[in-house]
Design an enzyme around this catalytic site. Sequence first.
Site, PDB file in Angstrom:
ATOM      1  N   GLN A   1       0.454  12.281   1.533  1.00  0.00           N
ATOM      2  CA  GLN A   1       0.344  11.571   2.823  1.00  0.00           C
ATOM      3  C   GLN A   1      -0.165  12.490   3.931  1.00  0.00           C
ATOM      4  O   GLN A   1       0.001  13.702   3.862  1.00  0.00           O
ATOM      5  CB  GLN A   1       1.709  10.990   3.222  1.00  0.00           C
ATOM      6  CG  GLN A   1       2.081   9.755   2.425  1.00  0.00           C
ATOM      7  CD  GLN A   1       3.481   9.236   2.714  1.00  0.00           C
ATOM      8  OE1 GLN A   1       4.139   9.673   3.650  1.00  0.00           O
ATOM      9  NE2 GLN A   1       3.942   8.303   1.899  1.00  0.00           N
TER      10      GLN A   1
ATOM     11  N   GLY B   1      -5.506  11.816   4.937  1.00  0.00           N
ATOM     12  CA  GLY B   1      -6.660  10.922   5.069  1.00  0.00           C
ATOM     13  C   GLY B   1      -6.893  10.006   3.870  1.00  0.00           C
ATOM     14  O   GLY B   1      -7.845   9.223   3.885  1.00  0.00           O
ATOM     15  N   HIS B   2      -6.027  10.064   2.856  1.00  0.00           N
ATOM     16  CA  HIS B   2      -6.255   9.232   1.673  1.00  0.00           C
ATOM     17  C   HIS B   2      -6.016   7.745   1.962  1.00  0.00           C
ATOM     18  O   HIS B   2      -6.704   6.879   1.425  1.00  0.00           O
ATOM     19  CB  HIS B   2      -5.368   9.684   0.506  1.00  0.00           C
ATOM     20  CG  HIS B   2      -5.624  11.094   0.100  1.00  0.00           C
ATOM     21  ND1 HIS B   2      -6.842  11.512  -0.385  1.00  0.00           N
ATOM     22  CD2 HIS B   2      -4.841  12.207   0.159  1.00  0.00           C
ATOM     23  CE1 HIS B   2      -6.795  12.805  -0.632  1.00  0.00           C
ATOM     24  NE2 HIS B   2      -5.599  13.254  -0.297  1.00  0.00           N
ATOM     25  N   GLY B   3      -5.050   7.466   2.838  1.00  0.00           N
ATOM     26  CA  GLY B   3      -4.784   6.067   3.200  1.00  0.00           C
ATOM     27  C   GLY B   3      -6.041   5.446   3.800  1.00  0.00           C
ATOM     28  O   GLY B   3      -6.446   4.327   3.436  1.00  0.00           O
ATOM     29  N   ALA B   4      -6.676   6.178   4.712  1.00  0.00           N
ATOM     30  CA  ALA B   4      -7.895   5.672   5.362  1.00  0.00           C
ATOM     31  C   ALA B   4      -9.009   5.478   4.335  1.00  0.00           C
ATOM     32  O   ALA B   4      -9.724   4.467   4.359  1.00  0.00           O
ATOM     33  CB  ALA B   4      -8.328   6.640   6.464  1.00  0.00           C
TER      34      ALA B   4
ATOM     35  N   MET C   1       0.865  -1.176   0.000  1.00  0.00           N
ATOM     36  CA  MET C   1       0.000   0.000   0.000  1.00  0.00           C
ATOM     37  C   MET C   1       0.903   1.228   0.000  1.00  0.00           C
ATOM     38  O   MET C   1       1.825   1.316   0.815  1.00  0.00           O
ATOM     39  CB  MET C   1      -0.885   0.009   1.238  1.00  0.00           C
ATOM     40  CG  MET C   1      -1.747   1.243   1.314  1.00  0.00           C
ATOM     41  SD  MET C   1      -2.846   1.187   2.723  1.00  0.00           S
ATOM     42  CE  MET C   1      -3.868   2.595   2.357  1.00  0.00           C
ATOM     43  N   LEU C   2       0.643   2.135  -0.895  1.00  0.00           N
ATOM     44  CA  LEU C   2       1.456   3.349  -0.944  1.00  0.00           C
ATOM     45  C   LEU C   2       0.600   4.550  -1.294  1.00  0.00           C
ATOM     46  O   LEU C   2      -0.125   4.549  -2.286  1.00  0.00           O
ATOM     47  CB  LEU C   2       2.571   3.203  -1.998  1.00  0.00           C
ATOM     48  CG  LEU C   2       3.446   4.444  -2.186  1.00  0.00           C
ATOM     49  CD1 LEU C   2       4.301   4.705  -0.955  1.00  0.00           C
ATOM     50  CD2 LEU C   2       4.351   4.301  -3.399  1.00  0.00           C
TER      51      LEU C   2
ATOM     52  N   GLU D   1      -0.031  -8.752   4.492  1.00  0.00           N
ATOM     53  CA  GLU D   1       1.255  -9.447   4.475  1.00  0.00           C
ATOM     54  C   GLU D   1       2.278  -8.595   5.220  1.00  0.00           C
ATOM     55  O   GLU D   1       2.520  -7.458   4.828  1.00  0.00           O
ATOM     56  CB  GLU D   1       1.658  -9.615   3.001  1.00  0.00           C
ATOM     57  CG  GLU D   1       2.964 -10.310   2.794  1.00  0.00           C
ATOM     58  CD  GLU D   1       3.356 -10.307   1.312  1.00  0.00           C
ATOM     59  OE1 GLU D   1       2.470 -10.180   0.442  1.00  0.00           O
ATOM     60  OE2 GLU D   1       4.556 -10.431   1.044  1.00  0.00           O
TER      61      GLU D   1
HETATM   62  C1  LIG Z   1       1.094   4.255   5.595  1.00  0.00           C
HETATM   63  C2  LIG Z   1       0.369   5.074   4.541  1.00  0.00           C
HETATM   64  C3  LIG Z   1      -0.257   4.148   3.508  1.00  0.00           C
HETATM   65  C4  LIG Z   1      -0.711   5.931   5.225  1.00  0.00           C
HETATM   66  O1  LIG Z   1      -1.372   6.722   4.251  1.00  0.00           O
HETATM   67  P1  LIG Z   1      -1.841   8.224   4.580  1.00  0.00           P
HETATM   68  O2  LIG Z   1      -2.638   8.708   3.451  1.00  0.00           O
HETATM   69  O3  LIG Z   1      -0.696   9.040   5.006  1.00  0.00           O
HETATM   70  O4  LIG Z   1      -2.816   7.906   5.808  1.00  0.00           O
HETATM   71  P2  LIG Z   1      -3.831   8.924   6.514  1.00  0.00           P
HETATM   72  O5  LIG Z   1      -3.609  10.313   6.002  1.00  0.00           O
HETATM   73  O6  LIG Z   1      -5.181   8.358   6.385  1.00  0.00           O
HETATM   74  O7  LIG Z   1      -3.363   8.836   8.033  1.00  0.00           O
HETATM   75  C5  LIG Z   1      -2.017   9.153   8.382  1.00  0.00           C
HETATM   76  C6  LIG Z   1      -1.962  10.190   9.496  1.00  0.00           C
HETATM   77  O8  LIG Z   1      -2.418  11.432   9.009  1.00  0.00           O
HETATM   78  C7  LIG Z   1      -3.397  11.978   9.897  1.00  0.00           C
HETATM   79  N1  LIG Z   1      -4.356  12.761   9.105  1.00  0.00           N
HETATM   80  C8  LIG Z   1      -5.197  12.302   8.159  1.00  0.00           C
HETATM   81  N2  LIG Z   1      -5.892  13.324   7.641  1.00  0.00           N
HETATM   82  C9  LIG Z   1      -5.489  14.440   8.249  1.00  0.00           C
HETATM   83  C10 LIG Z   1      -5.833  15.808   8.132  1.00  0.00           C
HETATM   84  N3  LIG Z   1      -6.731  16.220   7.287  1.00  0.00           N
HETATM   85  N4  LIG Z   1      -5.195  16.675   8.946  1.00  0.00           N
HETATM   86  C11 LIG Z   1      -4.271  16.269   9.821  1.00  0.00           C
HETATM   87  N5  LIG Z   1      -3.895  14.969   9.960  1.00  0.00           N
HETATM   88  C12 LIG Z   1      -4.489  14.087   9.183  1.00  0.00           C
HETATM   89  C13 LIG Z   1      -4.026  10.781  10.526  1.00  0.00           C
HETATM   90  O9  LIG Z   1      -4.629  11.075  11.766  1.00  0.00           O
HETATM   91  C14 LIG Z   1      -2.844   9.858  10.692  1.00  0.00           C
HETATM   92  O10 LIG Z   1      -2.118  10.237  11.850  1.00  0.00           O
HETATM   93  P3  LIG Z   1      -1.464   9.141  12.821  1.00  0.00           P
HETATM   94  O11 LIG Z   1      -0.569   8.297  11.959  1.00  0.00           O
HETATM   95  O12 LIG Z   1      -0.733   9.952  13.826  1.00  0.00           O
HETATM   96  O13 LIG Z   1      -2.621   8.376  13.385  1.00  0.00           O
HETATM   97  C15 LIG Z   1       1.349   6.079   3.830  1.00  0.00           C
HETATM   98  O14 LIG Z   1       1.948   6.891   4.799  1.00  0.00           O
HETATM   99  C16 LIG Z   1       2.417   5.393   3.017  1.00  0.00           C
HETATM  100  O15 LIG Z   1       2.193   5.078   1.860  1.00  0.00           O
HETATM  101  N6  LIG Z   1       3.606   5.172   3.627  1.00  0.00           N
HETATM  102  C17 LIG Z   1       4.740   4.569   2.919  1.00  0.00           C
HETATM  103  C18 LIG Z   1       4.506   3.132   2.549  1.00  0.00           C
HETATM  104  C19 LIG Z   1       3.996   2.274   3.686  1.00  0.00           C
HETATM  105  O16 LIG Z   1       4.497   2.307   4.791  1.00  0.00           O
HETATM  106  N7  LIG Z   1       2.974   1.466   3.375  1.00  0.00           N
HETATM  107  C20 LIG Z   1       2.316   0.593   4.320  1.00  0.00           C
HETATM  108  C21 LIG Z   1       2.893  -0.741   4.371  1.00  0.00           C
HETATM  109  S1  LIG Z   1       2.897  -1.616   2.860  1.00  0.00           S
END
Ligand SMILES: CC(C)(COP(=O)(O)OP(=O)(O)OC[C@H]1O[C@@H](n2cnc3c(N)ncnc32)[C@H](O)[C@@H]1OP(=O)(O)O)[C@@H](O)C(=O)NCCC(=O)NCCS
Length: 415
Positions: A242, A245-248, A235-236, A270
């Site tokens: 990042q 909130g797109h990950g969620a 997942m990326l 995995e």
């Molecule tokens: C892990 C990953 C998929 C998360 O995706 P993301 O889009 O950053 O996730 P979210 O934005 O939904 O949430 C991440 C954080 O942002 C915060 N957030 C989300 N929307 C927000 C907003 N509008 N304002 C402020 N913070 C926000 C969330 O509360 C969360 O905080 P926390 O980690 O302290 O709980 C991404 O960081 C990523 O691709 N990382 C590299 C690859 C990786 O590790 N992949 C997973 C394993 S394969």
Amino acid sequence: MINDFCDLGAAAVEKKLAEYKCDTNEAICLKLVRFPEDLEDDSTTFHPEYSHQSFGDDEVAFGYKGLQIQLFYTAGNLSTLFKVKYSSKVNEKFDCVEADDIEGKIREIIPAGFTCNTDDFISLLEKDANFKPFGTLLHTYTVHNEEAGDLTYQIHKADMTCPGFQEYHERLQTFLMWFIETASFIDTDDDRWDFFLLFEKYNKDGETLYATVGYMTVYNYYVYPDKTRPRVSQMLILPPFQGEGHGAQLLEAVHRFYCNLPKVQDITAEDPSESYVKLRDYVLVKLCQSLTSFAADKLHLGFSAEMAAEAQEKLKINKKHARRVYEILRLKATDMSDEEKAKAYRLEVKKRLFGPYRKNQRELTKMRKCLRPEELVSHMGQMDTQVQHEELEKSYQDLVADYRRTIERLATQVV
Ligand SMILES: CC(C)(COP(=O)(O)OP(=O)(O)OC[C@H]1O[C@@H](n2cnc3c(N)ncnc32)[C@H](O)[C@@H]1OP(=O)(O)O)[C@@H](O)C(=O)NCCC(=O)NCCS
């Protein structure tokens, strides 16, 4: 050319050569380009978190001063511009020293078809207007942005039969190498892979274009006799997107997609990273909080078979994950300033965390039976217990801190 080594002592040579070492996490410059002016705008550049898979554990390239490895992608189709720039190369100064083959290393990651010419890249950028997301649309959502107003995002499900998707995926997966520590490319010939893609709609010269935001790959494992267990593999969310909130959104949409398939038993992951587990906790708690078995008045009675069954049947949630959901919701519903209640909660969570320690303890006891008395160091057992107690306490504290963060996120209703 006269070999400059002849004039220098060993220490001086080493010092000179050190000047030709570059941190590859800084040298690699990534960019998602929407407009030609982005090419010159340093604020849109981002850098890898990892480059050890190409440049070794120390993440260093040798042989160049001022090295810059540019990997620029058009925002939608990910057509690639690849350039290597430097101010000087070691073998221009030292004729018997070889510089690392940067181009060769990068070529092992990026697929053929990239350009090294900026004008050609600009032409490809113009063609990005024709880029349309692959596959079928699963979910649309909007996010309010202070500067840009309301932005629309789309999640699509694609597979290798979509024309052009295989080549696009080859370009997309190159980002994994820079952002997932143990990333590897998957075997896309296997038709058990599902691909979920996330795009942002944006406006360029009055037209709607699509920019790649992130993606997820899921492998459909077979479960006897007639079920499948989708397992999230990669997942990326691309770094510029990042923390928004797109990950969620992506994880929730994928969950909802599989929930509707009767053949799916449950969804797993995995070798999940810490950040993925946190994200999953948040999404699953959000989904489970409306289930009747997780109602606040049932939580203090403990993790029940009813909870596991309802989470599995309605939301295809694996039992282990449902247990974490229960612990988070129970923490949310517990007045932790009440000593009795706080103690009951602590014991409940520690009992689960203690599982692996207890197993460890049993193995140790077995081992001891095989040892001769003179081999037994009497205080060893006590030491182990003490260390295990401290580790257990630390695991508990870390877990509760993560749970509290999830509860905060739920309360603020950040997507
Ligand atoms: C892990 C990953 C998929 C998360 O995706 P993301 O889009 O950053 O996730 P979210 O934005 O939904 O949430 C991440 C954080 O942002 C915060 N957030 C989300 N929307 C927000 C907003 N509008 N304002 C402020 N913070 C926000 C969330 O509360 C969360 O905080 P926390 O980690 O302290 O709980 C991404 O960081 C990523 O691709 N990382 C590299 C690859 C990786 O590790 N992949 C997973 C394993 S394969």
